[in-house]
Design a protein around this motif. Structure first.
Motif, short mmCIF file in Angstrom:
data_model
loop_
_atom_site.label_atom_id
_atom_site.label_comp_id
_atom_site.label_asym_id
_atom_site.label_seq_id
_atom_site.Cartn_x
_atom_site.Cartn_y
_atom_site.Cartn_z
N GLU A 1 -11.74 -70.74 -51.75
CA GLU A 1 -10.97 -70.57 -52.91
C GLU A 1 -9.73 -70.65 -52.85
O GLU A 1 -8.94 -71.10 -53.79
N GLN A 2 -9.24 -70.13 -51.45
CA GLN A 2 -7.63 -70.49 -51.42
C GLN A 2 -7.35 -71.91 -51.27
O GLN A 2 -6.15 -72.33 -51.54
N LEU A 3 -8.19 -72.61 -50.74
CA LEU A 3 -7.79 -74.11 -50.71
C LEU A 3 -8.30 -74.79 -51.99
O LEU A 3 -7.94 -76.00 -52.08
N LYS A 4 -8.44 -73.95 -52.89
CA LYS A 4 -8.93 -74.52 -54.47
C LYS A 4 -10.18 -75.74 -54.22
O LYS A 4 -9.93 -76.60 -54.98
N ILE A 5 -10.86 -75.31 -53.50
CA ILE A 5 -12.29 -76.35 -53.46
C ILE A 5 -13.37 -75.61 -54.44
O ILE A 5 -13.70 -74.58 -54.16
N PRO A 6 -13.77 -76.27 -55.41
CA PRO A 6 -14.81 -75.79 -56.12
C PRO A 6 -15.87 -75.62 -55.63
O PRO A 6 -16.43 -75.89 -54.38
N THR A 7 -17.11 -74.76 -55.99
CA THR A 7 -18.37 -74.45 -55.72
C THR A 7 -19.06 -75.79 -55.54
O THR A 7 -18.80 -76.78 -56.06
N THR A 8 -20.29 -75.60 -54.81
CA THR A 8 -21.15 -76.62 -54.69
C THR A 8 -21.65 -77.38 -56.05
O THR A 8 -21.78 -78.72 -55.95
N THR A 9 -21.89 -76.49 -57.03
CA THR A 9 -22.32 -77.10 -58.13
C THR A 9 -21.31 -77.86 -58.99
O THR A 9 -21.75 -79.12 -59.20
N LEU A 10 -20.23 -77.74 -58.64
CA LEU A 10 -19.08 -78.41 -59.33
C LEU A 10 -18.67 -79.54 -58.36
O LEU A 10 -18.18 -80.67 -58.91
N ARG A 11 -18.89 -79.54 -57.24
CA ARG A 11 -18.45 -80.63 -56.16
C ARG A 11 -19.60 -81.79 -56.16
O ARG A 11 -19.39 -82.85 -55.66
N LYS A 12 -20.71 -81.46 -56.80
CA LYS A 12 -21.91 -82.34 -56.70
C LYS A 12 -21.75 -83.53 -57.37
O LYS A 12 -21.19 -83.15 -58.69
N ALA A 13 -21.74 -84.71 -56.87
CA ALA A 13 -21.69 -85.88 -57.71
C ALA A 13 -22.76 -86.09 -58.84
O ALA A 13 -23.81 -85.69 -58.89
N LEU A 14 -22.20 -86.51 -59.96
CA LEU A 14 -23.26 -86.69 -61.10
C LEU A 14 -24.08 -87.82 -60.81
O LEU A 14 -23.73 -88.76 -60.28
N VAL B 1 -15.63 -80.22 -45.61
CA VAL B 1 -15.84 -80.40 -47.00
C VAL B 1 -15.48 -82.02 -47.58
O VAL B 1 -16.27 -82.91 -48.21
N ASP B 2 -14.35 -82.62 -46.73
CA ASP B 2 -14.02 -83.77 -47.03
C ASP B 2 -15.14 -85.04 -46.53
O ASP B 2 -15.12 -86.12 -47.30
N ALA B 3 -15.89 -84.45 -45.63
CA ALA B 3 -16.83 -85.55 -44.89
C ALA B 3 -18.20 -85.15 -45.52
O ALA B 3 -19.26 -85.82 -44.92
N GLU B 4 -18.51 -84.37 -46.26
CA GLU B 4 -19.54 -83.81 -46.83
C GLU B 4 -20.36 -85.11 -47.88
O GLU B 4 -19.65 -86.15 -48.31
N ASP B 5 -21.51 -85.06 -48.00
CA ASP B 5 -22.28 -85.93 -48.99
C ASP B 5 -22.08 -85.39 -50.20
O ASP B 5 -22.61 -84.17 -50.52
N THR B 6 -21.44 -86.09 -51.33
CA THR B 6 -21.10 -85.51 -52.23
C THR B 6 -22.39 -85.36 -53.26
O THR B 6 -22.65 -84.62 -54.23
N LYS B 7 -23.54 -85.95 -52.90
CA LYS B 7 -24.99 -85.55 -53.57
C LYS B 7 -25.52 -84.44 -53.03
O LYS B 7 -26.35 -84.01 -53.77
N LYS B 8 -25.06 -84.01 -52.06
CA LYS B 8 -25.65 -82.75 -51.19
C LYS B 8 -24.65 -81.94 -50.62
O LYS B 8 -24.37 -81.88 -49.40
N PRO B 9 -23.60 -81.38 -51.43
CA PRO B 9 -22.41 -80.52 -50.86
C PRO B 9 -22.87 -79.37 -49.87
O PRO B 9 -23.96 -78.79 -50.10
N LEU B 10 -22.17 -78.84 -49.15
CA LEU B 10 -22.23 -78.10 -48.26
C LEU B 10 -21.79 -76.56 -48.98
O LEU B 10 -21.02 -76.45 -49.51
N SER B 11 -23.07 -75.63 -48.75
CA SER B 11 -22.86 -74.37 -49.38
C SER B 11 -21.89 -73.70 -48.39
O SER B 11 -21.63 -74.10 -47.38
#
Length: 531
Positions: free
Chosen positions: A518-531, A483-493
């Motif tokens: 969820e245990q890592l408190k990482i939000p879903t792809t919708t919330l991780r997607k950059a504006l 997740v840290d290395a993902e593209d914020t415009k296309k987050p990983l599902s």
């Protein structure tokens, strides 16, 4: 029915007081153990700290030998009671209660729309920064909220200081102080004004109406104070108060029309249902606000820089400093291989001993009436010292077994964690699983990788293509790495993360990935997607 006698042989487990105390001490945390030791030092006169300078002079020892142990103990008790009685004598403090407030004023100070104290705030973006000076506050008397927070000044104290500069009448000041005291830790006024007025006026309708009117005026005064957004009833109002302050500052500074339109659009977004903003539903917001998606993204980015909890920086949060029970240090062996030495933290180990003088006096007065009871207290002190020593010995044994099993973790980190369950350590040490569970709860280990609870090193295993197993802790670390290395415009599902784990040879279902995320408190792809 004919009476008779019969013999029956059965086995049952009986927990002696010593065993019960041993189990109790084993499951205590470091702080709880320190409290237990302090309580035992107060209750048991035969127990004392083993300090280097401990010991009584010869003349005191001689006088003790000439007295009975019961007389000594009774004298100590009487001294403690006398000290407690003297400390309990204090002058009663007068507290200000709602009943003491005077609500009988005839007039209300201030004109409509003219409220003392313009609010100001600090912003992350230079274009949004600025500080407004209040009309009823002298700039020389202004106090920085951040400095006050560092001094642990509460939000209510900070607001009360500002309220003193408003020069209000007694009734309006009492209403404002009452609202300040009714705020939550986040700075919100969660109770409706009607309920607050009813709590003071009861069934008196006229008085309740008057209180509601005063509270309405006091609320506007409260919302004009710093920090901006304080006194809001919900999140939408909190954001709108901050945007209103920004718009006022922009008008005073003569900002560009484009920036003003951005602020107005952000205010319009906050006027819509907040769930649309939380879901970043651009489609519905576009139709409701009549703006382009690009402008909406900029306005939402501006809203994201606002403070949703105005009282956050004033919270006096008690810092929970974790004191490790065990310390692990790397040690280089003669062969050049790196090993790890495990030792107990001497700072958390209480140094206790039996009071030698009291014990010797007890031996000299075996025929006294209280000898049996005091002999029992002496035995309890010895048991307590032995059980504490056994507690730390068990913690050390379990810690050494964990370090032996998880040696790769101390070298390479979370990705090298091995699957480990309580039964593995229990079988290795010849202990019960419940004992391992008590030892690993609320006990901490300081390692080269950081300080962790002993329970952290245990985790279930997931199957791999090679037939082995991977630790759930290592899988979570791998998901976080992806997740840290993902593209914020296309987050990983979650499905894509499961496929990536499969490429690494780890069989992990999508539901399991979602649980770990969820245990890592990482939000879903919708919330991780950059504006």
């Amino acid at each position: 029915m004919k009476p008779g006698l019969s013999l029956r042989v059965s086995q049952h487990l009986s927990l002696t007081p010593q065993l019960q105390q041993s189990i109790q001490l084993l499951q205590l945390s470091t702080l709880e153990l320190a409290q237990e030791v302090e309580q035992m030092l107060i209750d048991n006169p035969f127990l004392e700290r083993d300090a280097e300078d401990a010991g009584a002079p010869d003349e005191i020892a001689a006088s003790l030998n000439n007295s009975s142990i019961s007389e000594i103990y009774q004298s100590e008790k009487e001294t403690e009671k006398a000290q407690a009685a003297s400390e309990s004598i204090a002058e009663p403090a007068t507290a200000e209660t709602p009943e003491n407030l005077n609500w009988e004023a005839d007039g209300i100070d201030g004109q409509d729309g003219e409220w003392g104290g313009e609010s100001s705030s600090e912003w992350d973006s230079p274009s949004l920064s600025g500080s407004g000076s209040g009309s009823n506050r002298d700039s020389d008397d202004e106090v920085d909220a951040i400095d006050l927070a560092r001094e642990h000044v509460s939000l209510t104290d900070f607001l009360h200081r500002q309220a003193l500069s408003l020069h209000l009448g007694a009734e309006d000041m009492a209403a404002l102080r009452f609202l300040i005291e009714s705020l939550s830790d986040d700075g919100y006024l969660e109770d409706p004004l009607q309920e607050l007025a009813q709590s003071l006026a009861g069934d008196d309708f006229e008085e309740r109406e008057e209180l509601e009117q005063r509270f309405s005026i006091a609320l506007k005064l409260l919302q004009s104070l710093e920090p901006v957004g304080v006194g809001a009833r919900d999140l939408a109002e909190c954001l709108q108060l901050q945007l209103r302050d920004l718009i006022r500052e922009a008008e005073d500074e003569g900002t560009t029309q484009a920036h003003m339109n951005l602020l107005l659009l952000a205010q319009n977004i906050c006027a819509q249902p907040m769930d649309l903003l939380a879901r970043r539903d651009l489609r519905k917001l576009t139709s409701l606000c009549g703006a382009r998606e690009e402008a909406l993204r900029e306005a939402m980015a501006l809203i994201a820089r606002l403070e949703p909890r105005p009282g956050r920086r004033f919270m006096d949060v008690e810092r929970q400093i974790v004191v490790p029970d065990v310390i692990v240090r790397p040690v280089r062996a003669s062969s050049g291989r790196v090993d790890f030495a495990v030792q107990l933290n001497p700072d958390v180990m209480p140094k206790l001993r039996v009071h030698d003088i009291y014990a010797s006096v007890l031996r000299r007065h075996k025929n006294s009436e209280s000898h049996a009871a005091l002999q029992q207290r002496l035995q309890e002190a010895r048991w307590f010292i032995k059980n504490i020593q056994q507690r730390f010995d068990t913690i050390l044994r379990v810690s050494e077994a964990i370090v032996e099993r998880q040696k790769n973790f101390f070298v390479h980190g979370e990705l090298a964690m091995r699957p480990l369950v309580l039964r593995d350590i229990a079988d290795q040490l010849g202990l019960h699983e419940s004992t391992i569970s008590r030892v690993t709860t609320a006990k901490y280990m300081a390692t080269p990788q950081g300080t962790f609870e002993l329970k952290y090193f245990f985790g279930s295993g997931l199957g791999t293509e090679t037939g082995g197993s991977a630790s759930s802790t290592a899988v979570r670390a791998l998901i976080k790495q992806f997740v840290d290395a993902e593209d914020t415009k296309k987050p990983l599902s979650d499905a894509k993360l499961a496929d990536m784990l499969k490429e690494q040879g780890i069989e992990c279902a999508r539901r399991t990935v979602a649980k770990y995320r969820e245990q890592l408190k990482i939000p879903t792809t919708t919330l991780r997607k950059a504006l």
